[in-house]
Motif scaffolding. Structure first.
Motif, PDB file in Angstrom:
ATOM      1  N   PHE A 149       0.868  -1.180   0.000  1.00  0.00           N
ATOM      2  CA  PHE A 149       0.000   0.000   0.000  1.00  0.00           C
ATOM      3  C   PHE A 149       0.898   1.220   0.000  1.00  0.00           C
ATOM      4  O   PHE A 149       1.615   1.455   0.958  1.00  0.00           O
ATOM      5  CB  PHE A 149      -0.879   0.036   1.257  1.00  0.00           C
ATOM      6  CG  PHE A 149      -2.041  -0.912   1.226  1.00  0.00           C
ATOM      7  CD1 PHE A 149      -2.141  -1.895   0.257  1.00  0.00           C
ATOM      8  CD2 PHE A 149      -3.050  -0.819   2.182  1.00  0.00           C
ATOM      9  CE1 PHE A 149      -3.224  -2.765   0.240  1.00  0.00           C
ATOM     10  CE2 PHE A 149      -4.126  -1.694   2.167  1.00  0.00           C
ATOM     11  CZ  PHE A 149      -4.209  -2.663   1.202  1.00  0.00           C
ATOM     12  N   ASP A 316      -6.318   4.900   3.289  1.00  0.00           N
ATOM     13  CA  ASP A 316      -6.503   3.455   3.156  1.00  0.00           C
ATOM     14  C   ASP A 316      -7.954   3.035   3.331  1.00  0.00           C
ATOM     15  O   ASP A 316      -8.276   1.861   3.288  1.00  0.00           O
ATOM     16  CB  ASP A 316      -5.582   2.672   4.099  1.00  0.00           C
ATOM     17  CG  ASP A 316      -5.906   2.899   5.549  1.00  0.00           C
ATOM     18  OD1 ASP A 316      -6.844   3.669   5.822  1.00  0.00           O
ATOM     19  OD2 ASP A 316      -5.222   2.321   6.410  1.00  0.00           O
ATOM     20  N   THR A 317      -8.856   4.012   3.515  1.00  0.00           N
ATOM     21  CA  THR A 317     -10.269   3.638   3.516  1.00  0.00           C
ATOM     22  C   THR A 317     -10.881   3.814   2.126  1.00  0.00           C
ATOM     23  O   THR A 317     -12.055   3.543   1.931  1.00  0.00           O
ATOM     24  CB  THR A 317     -11.075   4.488   4.514  1.00  0.00           C
ATOM     25  OG1 THR A 317     -11.061   5.845   4.056  1.00  0.00           O
ATOM     26  CG2 THR A 317     -10.489   4.426   5.897  1.00  0.00           C
ATOM     27  N   PRO A 321      -7.742   0.272  -1.785  1.00  0.00           N
ATOM     28  CA  PRO A 321      -6.987  -0.413  -0.730  1.00  0.00           C
ATOM     29  C   PRO A 321      -7.905  -1.161   0.229  1.00  0.00           C
ATOM     30  O   PRO A 321      -7.536  -2.228   0.745  1.00  0.00           O
ATOM     31  CB  PRO A 321      -6.242   0.716  -0.013  1.00  0.00           C
ATOM     32  CG  PRO A 321      -6.896   1.977  -0.424  1.00  0.00           C
ATOM     33  CD  PRO A 321      -7.491   1.721  -1.768  1.00  0.00           C
ATOM     34  N   ASP A 322      -9.073  -0.620   0.484  1.00  0.00           N
ATOM     35  CA  ASP A 322      -9.961  -1.240   1.451  1.00  0.00           C
ATOM     36  C   ASP A 322     -10.374  -2.640   1.002  1.00  0.00           C
ATOM     37  O   ASP A 322     -10.215  -3.614   1.733  1.00  0.00           O
ATOM     38  CB  ASP A 322     -11.192  -0.349   1.624  1.00  0.00           C
ATOM     39  CG  ASP A 322     -12.031  -0.772   2.805  1.00  0.00           C
ATOM     40  OD1 ASP A 322     -11.461  -0.879   3.899  1.00  0.00           O
ATOM     41  OD2 ASP A 322     -13.235  -1.005   2.632  1.00  0.00           O
ATOM     42  N   GLY A 325      -7.413  -5.001   0.961  1.00  0.00           N
ATOM     43  CA  GLY A 325      -7.018  -5.463   2.293  1.00  0.00           C
ATOM     44  C   GLY A 325      -7.904  -6.570   2.818  1.00  0.00           C
ATOM     45  O   GLY A 325      -7.464  -7.435   3.573  1.00  0.00           O
TER      46      GLY A 325
ATOM     47  N   PHE B 239     -10.008  -4.513   8.155  1.00  0.00           N
ATOM     48  CA  PHE B 239      -9.171  -5.656   7.838  1.00  0.00           C
ATOM     49  C   PHE B 239      -7.920  -5.662   8.705  1.00  0.00           C
ATOM     50  O   PHE B 239      -7.436  -4.616   9.115  1.00  0.00           O
ATOM     51  CB  PHE B 239      -8.820  -5.708   6.341  1.00  0.00           C
ATOM     52  CG  PHE B 239      -8.109  -4.508   5.807  1.00  0.00           C
ATOM     53  CD1 PHE B 239      -8.806  -3.541   5.108  1.00  0.00           C
ATOM     54  CD2 PHE B 239      -6.749  -4.352   5.977  1.00  0.00           C
ATOM     55  CE1 PHE B 239      -8.154  -2.435   4.601  1.00  0.00           C
ATOM     56  CE2 PHE B 239      -6.087  -3.251   5.476  1.00  0.00           C
ATOM     57  CZ  PHE B 239      -6.786  -2.277   4.792  1.00  0.00           C
ATOM     58  N   ARG B 267     -11.088 -15.721   2.252  1.00  0.00           N
ATOM     59  CA  ARG B 267      -9.878 -16.175   1.576  1.00  0.00           C
ATOM     60  C   ARG B 267      -9.789 -17.701   1.497  1.00  0.00           C
ATOM     61  O   ARG B 267     -10.124 -18.398   2.440  1.00  0.00           O
ATOM     62  CB  ARG B 267      -8.660 -15.662   2.341  1.00  0.00           C
ATOM     63  CG  ARG B 267      -8.674 -14.181   2.503  1.00  0.00           C
ATOM     64  CD  ARG B 267      -7.501 -13.730   3.337  1.00  0.00           C
ATOM     65  NE  ARG B 267      -7.521 -12.289   3.469  1.00  0.00           N
ATOM     66  CZ  ARG B 267      -8.143 -11.645   4.449  1.00  0.00           C
ATOM     67  NH1 ARG B 267      -8.772 -12.329   5.375  1.00  0.00           N
ATOM     68  NH2 ARG B 267      -8.138 -10.347   4.503  1.00  0.00           N
ATOM     69  N   PRO B 396     -16.396  -1.264   5.234  1.00  0.00           N
ATOM     70  CA  PRO B 396     -15.408  -0.591   4.383  1.00  0.00           C
ATOM     71  C   PRO B 396     -14.703   0.503   5.168  1.00  0.00           C
ATOM     72  O   PRO B 396     -15.349   1.302   5.837  1.00  0.00           O
ATOM     73  CB  PRO B 396     -16.248   0.012   3.262  1.00  0.00           C
ATOM     74  CG  PRO B 396     -17.541  -0.705   3.299  1.00  0.00           C
ATOM     75  CD  PRO B 396     -17.747  -1.186   4.688  1.00  0.00           C
ATOM     76  N   GLY B 397     -13.380   0.486   5.115  1.00  0.00           N
ATOM     77  CA  GLY B 397     -12.619   1.514   5.792  1.00  0.00           C
ATOM     78  C   GLY B 397     -12.743   1.463   7.305  1.00  0.00           C
ATOM     79  O   GLY B 397     -12.386   2.403   7.996  1.00  0.00           O
TER      80      GLY B 397
END
Lengths: 472, 585
Positions: A149, A316-317, A321-322, A325, B239, B267, B396-397
């Protein structure tokens, strides 16, 4: 099905709609011939009994209503052979290195099938990258997908190159004849010519090219082609890993450009968008790429992925990337502050993570104290980081001796452990010993994450005494 | 998947269009949610919309190369699962196709168009009747017992849809699952296998208030935020914060009779870890392999999205079936966000009007329908069984204000909030003690008092108070530094630190620490409480706080977790603390 149609009804962004009078398969390949004789390739995105929607890889400019559309009758295939090693291909798989045509041993559809979870082998073998921030703190495991990232203007490419150059597996050192060979597959999506040159120069300089396959989609190549590039790369990787027993390291850069291409197609199809305009199926789409890493029981090879993405606004939100991840097995963060301090590689280990690390390190894999040491380094560095905020307010004098030790530790950790330069290849022992050297600057009682037995064995007594004396 | 056994075709249609997992067909006589076979390869799908002559179908497999004009066959039956012996120790995909069988049939990669029944139709099981000829049986009644695995007896039930009546023939011995083992005077035949449509809850008599905790062996859960057997919990977290490890820990150590683990859009390697690990792990209570009480459903993120939508239903239907036998079942769904996203993906391909963040407007309804199928129930046959549903949420986030988290929180009664900050400093399980809650504490307290120790709730409350006080003090420390605090508050911080580091933290990868019985959870806390009381006394006697916190025994509070013979260790530690402190004054 070789019938040609001249029935284009609509051209919109990367999409072409054409009327048909026979059934066309979903995902089927299409060739469009423009009036001036050029051929463009595309893929069926939606098929009905009356019309089809075609996504054109090489861009739609120059296509008109009179262009002819021909359906190939099969889905997009990647020609595969071991001879691909050492070759440079375009983003849609055509050789661009001036070399001979590829004579494939076999062809495979680029939409790979999912690996049955019962057929997978749980990845447990450590890959030594020679980078302390990764080997020591976020160990990379064969068959893992571990993205980097990063942000615009940060040296993520240098780190990727360093890993590609230095990566080795312990087995290779022991019995170099026996072990499977390493191969690198490099899939570039929308990177600039300059970046591409940087990669190619390094590959050529280190001789890495001969064990690599390079797929190049540059920034000025058609965006839609980017949706194909990683699939070509991964199909090649799976072939080399599971048919030819290579340990394949796949570097995909830059996933952000890939996702932009997805969004472009989604918008052209007038789909209901998800977060920030990215399509609602982006998670599934990314998963069909990332999940193509792994090991399969009974096969010697492995596919390890290092996708690189630049986080828009270092956030990263952000959906890219979110979602990444949530699919990948950890992530490595490149940090802007560390970069401006001149730390190379500027890896921020605190938010970084390798999910497969715990099962691939320790006795029998790396060294028995590895897990505890890493945990302790994390905890101590996190504590030092916290105290830095406090120092800004109250000053160092107001802090206790214990707190000051942690502050010193955090500085030393960045300057000695993380900092190593992009050319240095540190062995694992060296990394672990360096970790102990740093930990030994803290009092023994503080090392509550480490088994007492390891403290006994690895703690460097002098360091703390020395420090204690200077503190007195 | 069960449809392999349902061969009747009620009608045929023709594909009109194909777009990813959504296919439309014309001229198909179908009801909503009927299962259909699509195309020349017979890919399995489900009817999700009917409009005029057009029937919309979601297909559970890849649709590459499927073309308009190919046939669509309707089975006339809703999506169902096979229920019967053989489900434990199995691993299924989202539509109950056994993955190991699929591997045999098509190798390491999942091909399509291959069907396999959810339970082996050939294999024979020892049927031990529980009734005799002449006995009256009603739906839900147990007619016989099959030893399914070494830890679980499978009870053969009269299917809920039956009329019931007097048994006219009862078999005894080894039979395949489709053979009749009991015949009733109504002409109804009972076999070991039955089917049930996944989207419909199995009937019960009534839902009861749960009063027994589901012991997880995780200190922060058992100690601070317990879930009841029959309760619901959500684990949201960004995450890397440890959702999956927490779910795995629960699947491993929760004291349920049966565990159904649904890996929904997660996964592949994680599922492989479960498949490889579980058979080797032992149930701490019975010493039998954990796998013998576990049913796994794995629909990884790259497997077809429509099957991801259905895997949660497949899981809970299997859970309900074991509940009907009177078992306590724990269902883990990792992750419900992926399930919601599957709904969103299908919905957007149908061009439905989206609700919040593109999710369909029926998101909240679907989530609550799912969690409502959990609970403690009185079954049709009079027995009691429960389903505890624990859903991971991947906002998310890491932003808990998003629709899936919010709609889940409205329904569930336990909230275990995972925290990225804690995860970053490797505080695991990284469940935030200030944000999390359990609404079951009050109704479970009597159980703790009776079965663990009378003072359990009080000691817990003490720990909660210390942690609360710490978080207030931390705000001050951020401004003025620790040394500016009065001595007693500095001590509180120190005690809170031991609660955090020594008690709340738990190492899932340590052989001893991975499971902590309630007795140990309690004892460890009393040791810290003892430290608290003794140090307070020393402070009162005028000992400087630096000396107090520096006593050698104190750091041992952080090592209690890894002691196997903890009772002795904790006793010794308590006396050491007392002694060493008394030396100071």
């Amino acid at each position: 099905m070789q019938k040609e149609y001249k029935t284009i009804t609509e051209i919109s962004g990367p999409l072409v709609f054409a009327e048909v009078d026979e059934p066309i398969g979903y995902d089927e390949m299409v060739e469009i011939r423009t009036p001036n004789g050029e051929t463009r390739r595309g893929q069926v995105l939606e098929s009905t009994s009356k019309f089809v929607a075609i996504q054109v890889f090489e861009g739609t400019s120059g296509i008109d209503r009179q262009s002819s559309v021909r359906f190939i009758g099969e889905t997009l295939q990647m020609p595969l052979t071991e001879e691909l090693l050492g070759r440079v291909l375009s983003g849609s798989g055509e050789p661009i290195d001036g070399g001979p045509e590829i004579e494939p041993d076999e062809e495979r559809p680029i939409v790979g099938a999912a690996i049955n979870p019962t057929a997978r082998e749980y990845p447990q073998e450590f890959i030594q990258t020679g980078v302390s921030a990764i080997d020591g703190m976020n160990t990379l495991i064969r068959g893992q997908k571990l993205p980097i990232f990063s942000g615009s203007g940060l040296p993520h490419n240098d780190l990727a190159l360093q890993i590609a150059r230095q990566a080795s597996v312990p087995e290779e050192d022991d019995e170099s004849e026996e072990g499977s060979e390493f191969a690198v597959i490099f899939g570039a999506m929308g990177i600039t010519q300059e970046e591409a040159n940087e990669f190619m120069d390094d590959f050529e300089r280190t001789g890495a090219l001969e064990r690599s396959v390079v797929f190049m989609n540059l920034a000025d190549d058609p965006a839609v082609e980017r949706t194909v590039t990683p699939r070509l790369a991964l199909t090649t990787a799976e072939y080399l890993a599971f048919e030819k027993d290579y340990h394949v390291l796949v570097i995909l850069t830059d996933m952000t450009n890939y996702c932009e291409a997805l969004r472009e197609i989604g918008a052209a199809r007038e789909e209901v968008p998800g977060r920030r305009g990215y399509p609602g199926y982006m998670y599934t789409d990314l998963a069909t790429l990332y999940e193509r890493a792994g090991r399969i029981e009974g096969r010697d090879g492995s596919v390890t992925q290092i996708p690189i993405l630049t986080m828009p606004g270092d956030d990263d939100t952000h959906p890219i990337p979110d979602l990444t991840g949530y699919i990948t097995e950890g992530q490595i963060y490149i940090d802007r502050d560390l970069n401006s301090q001149g730390i190379e590689p500027p890896v921020n280990v605190l938010p970084s993570l390798s999910r497969l690390m715990d099962d691939g390190i320790g006795e029998g894999f790396t060294r028995k104290d590895h897990g505890d040491t890493a945990n302790q380094l994390y905890a101590a560095y996190a504590e030092g980081e916290d105290l830095r905020d406090l120092v800004n307010i109250v000053g160092r004098e107001a802090l206790s001796e214990r707190d000051n030790k942690y502050l010193d530790f955090a500085d030393a950790f960045e300057e000695e452990y993380i900092q190593q330069g992009f050319e240095t290849n540190r062995g694992l022992e060296e990394t672990l010993d360096l970790g102990w050297e740093l930990l030994s600057r803290l009092p023994k009682e503080e090392l509550n994450r480490v088994d007492e037995e390891f403290i006994e064995e690895y703690y460097v007594e002098d360091e703390s005494e020395e420090l204690a004396q200077t503190a007195d | 998947m069960s449809q392999a056994t349902a061969t009747e075709t009620t009608d045929e249609g023709v594909i009109e269009s194909v777009s990813g997992p959504v296919v439309t067909a014309t001229d198909l006589a179908a009801r909503m949610n009927d299962v259909v076979y699509v195309g020349n390869e017979g890919l399995m799908g489900e009817v999700i919309e009917i409009e005029g002559d057009i029937t919309t179908i979601q297909v559970y497999e890849e649709t590459s190369d499927v073309a308009p004009g190919e046939p669509v066959e309707n089975t006339g039956e809703p999506l169902s699962v096979d229920l019967g012996p053989g489900m434990l120790d199995s691993i299924y995909d989202g539509v109950q196709r056994p993955l190991d069988v699929l591997e045999e049939k098509m190798g390491a990669f999942l091909d399509r168009g291959v069907d396999a029944p959810g339970i082996d139709l050939e294999r024979t099981w020892e049927f031990n009747p529980e009734i005799e000829v002449g006995d009256e049986v009603a739906p839900g009644d147990v007619v016989g017992i099959v030893p399914e695995t070494e830890s679980i007896d499978h009870k053969v039930l009269v299917p809920p849809g039956y009329e019931g009546g007097e048994a006219v023939a009862v078999e005894d011995g080894a039979f395949a699952v489709d053979e009749t083992v009991v015949e009733l005077d109504t002409g109804e035949e009972i076999a070991m296998r039955q089917e049930w449509p996944v989207r419909e809850p199995r009937p019960t008599v009534e839902k009861e208030t749960p009063t027994t905790p589901l012991i997880s062996g995780q200190r922060i859960l058992d100690g601070l935020f317990p879930i009841a057997k029959g309760g619901t919990a959500a684990i949201p977290g960004p995450f890397g914060s440890g959702k999956t490890v927490t779910q795995h820990q629960l699947a491993k150590w929760a004291d349920a009779d049966i565990v159904v683990y649904v890996g929904c859009g997660e996964r592949g390697n994680e599922m492989t870890e479960v498949i490889e690990d579980f058979p080797e792990l032992e149930d701490p209570k019975t010493g039998k392999p954990l796998m013998s009480r576990t049913c796994l459903i794995a629909n990884t993120s790259n497997m077809p999205v429509a099957a991801r939508e259905s895997c949660v239903y497949t899981g809970i239907t299997i859970a309900e079936y074991y509940r009907d036998m009177g078992y306590d079942v724990a269902l883990m769904a990792d992750s419900t966000s992926r399930w919601a996203e599957a709904m969103r993906e299908i919905s957007s391909r149908l061009e439905e009007m989206p609700g919040e963040e593109g999710y369909p407007a029926y998101l909240a309804a679907r989530l609550s329908e799912f969690y409502e199928r959990a609970g403690k129930f009185q079954n049709l046959n009079g027995s009691e069984g429960s389903i505890s549903a624990i859903g991971a949420v991947s906002p998310p986030g890491g932003d808990f204000s998003e629709p899936v988290t919010q709609n889940t929180l409205r329904i569930v009664k336990c909230f275990w909030a995972l925290d990225a900050d804690l995860a970053e400093r490797r505080h695991f399980p990284s469940i935030n003690w200030n944000e999390s809650y359990s609404l079951y504490t009050d109704q479970l307290d009597p159980w703790w008092r009776e079965n663990v120790v009378e003072e359990y709730p009080e000691v817990r409350q003490w720990a909660v108070d210390v942690l609360d006080e710490e978080s207030e003090l931390q705000e001050i420390v951020q401004l003025v530094g620790k040394d500016a605090l009065p001595d007693d508050q500095q001590l509180t911080l120190e005690v809170a630190r031991y609660i955090r580091e020594g008690w709340l933290q738990q190492n899932a990868f340590h052989d001893v620490d991975t499971y902590c019985e309630p007795e140990k959870t309690y004892q460890m806390l009393t040791a810290i409480q003892h430290f608290n009381d003794e140090t307070a006394e020393a402070l009162e006697a005028g000992v400087p706080v630096e000396e107090i916190v520096d006593i050698e025994a104190a750091s041992k509070l952080n090592r209690m977790n890894t002691q196997e013979a903890y009772e002795q260790y904790i006793d010794d530690l308590k006396s050491e603390i007392t002694e060493q402190l008394q030396e100071l004054y």
